[in-house]
Design a protein around this motif. Sequence first.
Motif, short mmCIF file in Angstrom:
data_model
loop_
_atom_site.label_atom_id
_atom_site.label_comp_id
_atom_site.label_asym_id
_atom_site.label_seq_id
_atom_site.Cartn_x
_atom_site.Cartn_y
_atom_site.Cartn_z
N THR A 73 -23.39 -0.67 4.21
CA THR A 73 -22.70 -1.17 3.26
C THR A 73 -21.16 -1.05 3.95
O THR A 73 -20.98 -0.51 4.72
CB THR A 73 -22.89 -0.46 1.83
N GLY A 74 -20.23 -1.80 2.96
CA GLY A 74 -18.91 -1.78 3.28
C GLY A 74 -18.35 -0.40 3.38
O GLY A 74 -17.26 -0.16 4.07
N GLN A 75 -18.86 0.46 2.64
CA GLN A 75 -18.13 1.78 2.44
C GLN A 75 -18.54 2.59 3.70
O GLN A 75 -17.55 3.65 4.00
CB GLN A 75 -18.76 2.59 1.56
N HIS A 76 -19.24 2.32 4.65
CA HIS A 76 -19.56 2.84 5.98
C HIS A 76 -18.94 2.31 7.11
O HIS A 76 -19.20 2.70 8.42
CB HIS A 76 -21.06 3.09 6.12
N VAL A 77 -18.37 1.16 6.85
CA VAL A 77 -17.62 0.40 8.12
C VAL A 77 -16.09 0.66 8.10
O VAL A 77 -15.64 0.60 7.27
CB VAL A 77 -18.07 -1.17 7.84
N SER A 78 -15.75 1.13 9.32
CA SER A 78 -14.25 1.24 9.72
C SER A 78 -13.49 0.02 9.42
O SER A 78 -13.69 -1.21 9.82
CB SER A 78 -14.21 1.87 11.10
N ASN A 79 -12.34 0.29 8.56
CA ASN A 79 -11.67 -1.17 8.36
C ASN A 79 -10.04 -0.74 8.64
O ASN A 79 -9.42 -1.50 8.44
CB ASN A 79 -11.55 -1.30 6.70
N THR A 80 -10.05 0.02 9.81
CA THR A 80 -8.63 0.59 10.37
C THR A 80 -8.09 -0.90 10.85
O THR A 80 -6.63 -1.20 10.79
CB THR A 80 -8.81 1.34 11.49
N LEU A 81 -9.01 -1.74 11.47
CA LEU A 81 -8.32 -2.83 12.25
C LEU A 81 -7.83 -3.75 11.32
O LEU A 81 -6.88 -4.63 11.35
CB LEU A 81 -9.56 -3.89 13.19
N VAL A 82 -8.70 -3.97 10.10
CA VAL A 82 -8.14 -4.88 8.97
C VAL A 82 -6.72 -4.38 8.51
O VAL A 82 -5.88 -5.25 8.48
CB VAL A 82 -9.20 -5.04 8.00
N TRP A 83 -6.58 -2.94 8.21
CA TRP A 83 -5.32 -2.70 7.94
C TRP A 83 -4.13 -2.82 8.95
O TRP A 83 -2.98 -3.40 8.57
CB TRP A 83 -5.34 -0.91 7.35
N VAL A 84 -4.70 -2.75 10.06
CA VAL A 84 -3.40 -2.90 11.23
C VAL A 84 -3.04 -4.52 11.06
O VAL A 84 -1.82 -4.77 11.06
CB VAL A 84 -4.02 -2.38 12.55
N LEU A 85 -4.01 -5.41 11.14
CA LEU A 85 -3.75 -6.62 11.04
C LEU A 85 -2.86 -7.34 9.85
O LEU A 85 -1.96 -8.06 9.79
CB LEU A 85 -5.00 -7.53 11.18
N ALA A 86 -3.17 -6.48 8.61
CA ALA A 86 -2.64 -6.83 7.13
C ALA A 86 -1.07 -6.30 7.40
O ALA A 86 -0.17 -6.96 6.77
CB ALA A 86 -3.27 -6.18 6.16
N PHE A 87 -0.97 -5.19 8.07
CA PHE A 87 0.54 -4.81 8.20
C PHE A 87 1.38 -5.22 9.24
O PHE A 87 2.50 -4.81 9.40
CB PHE A 87 0.62 -3.22 8.04
N ALA A 88 0.75 -6.13 10.09
CA ALA A 88 1.46 -6.32 11.46
C ALA A 88 2.66 -7.17 11.09
O ALA A 88 3.82 -6.86 11.68
CB ALA A 88 0.32 -6.96 12.67
N PRO A 89 2.44 -8.17 10.16
CA PRO A 89 3.83 -8.89 10.24
C PRO A 89 4.92 -8.13 9.37
O PRO A 89 6.12 -8.18 9.79
CB PRO A 89 3.28 -10.00 9.05
N ILE A 90 4.68 -7.06 8.65
CA ILE A 90 5.56 -6.34 7.88
C ILE A 90 6.14 -5.68 9.17
O ILE A 90 7.55 -5.15 9.16
CB ILE A 90 5.19 -5.43 6.91
N LEU A 91 5.32 -4.90 9.93
CA LEU A 91 5.76 -4.25 11.00
C LEU A 91 6.61 -4.74 11.88
O LEU A 91 7.51 -4.43 12.40
CB LEU A 91 4.73 -3.52 11.77
N GLY A 92 6.41 -6.18 12.06
CA GLY A 92 7.16 -6.92 13.01
C GLY A 92 8.38 -7.12 12.53
O GLY A 92 9.54 -7.27 13.16
N LEU A 93 8.49 -7.41 11.26
CA LEU A 93 9.90 -7.62 10.37
C LEU A 93 10.85 -6.57 10.61
O LEU A 93 11.96 -6.46 10.77
CB LEU A 93 9.77 -8.16 9.10
#
Length: 100
Positions: A73-93
Amino acid sequence: MKEMPSAIADKWFYEEKGQRLGGIDEPAMIALIQSGKLRHGSSVWKQGFVGWVKLEDTPLRIHLDKLSPPPLTGQHVSNTLVWVLAFAPILGLFLESFVA
């Protein structure tokens, strides 16, 4: 209300690629499970069910559990990559403001 003949009452139906298939007996369903054609998430129906249900929500689940564990289920899948991609534009700015 007309009763279904007992020959139909004991039959299982399953969905494959959007099509309703079946009218098969339980040993044939078990064979489909063992062959891997039916697995966790497969939709099935039998007289007495309110509607189509997932195979794992029926008594045939014991045959699924013999073959493999249920899907994660979703609770057992690592979502680290999703968070990195979500914050990449903010980090770039943020980094751009230091460089400029």
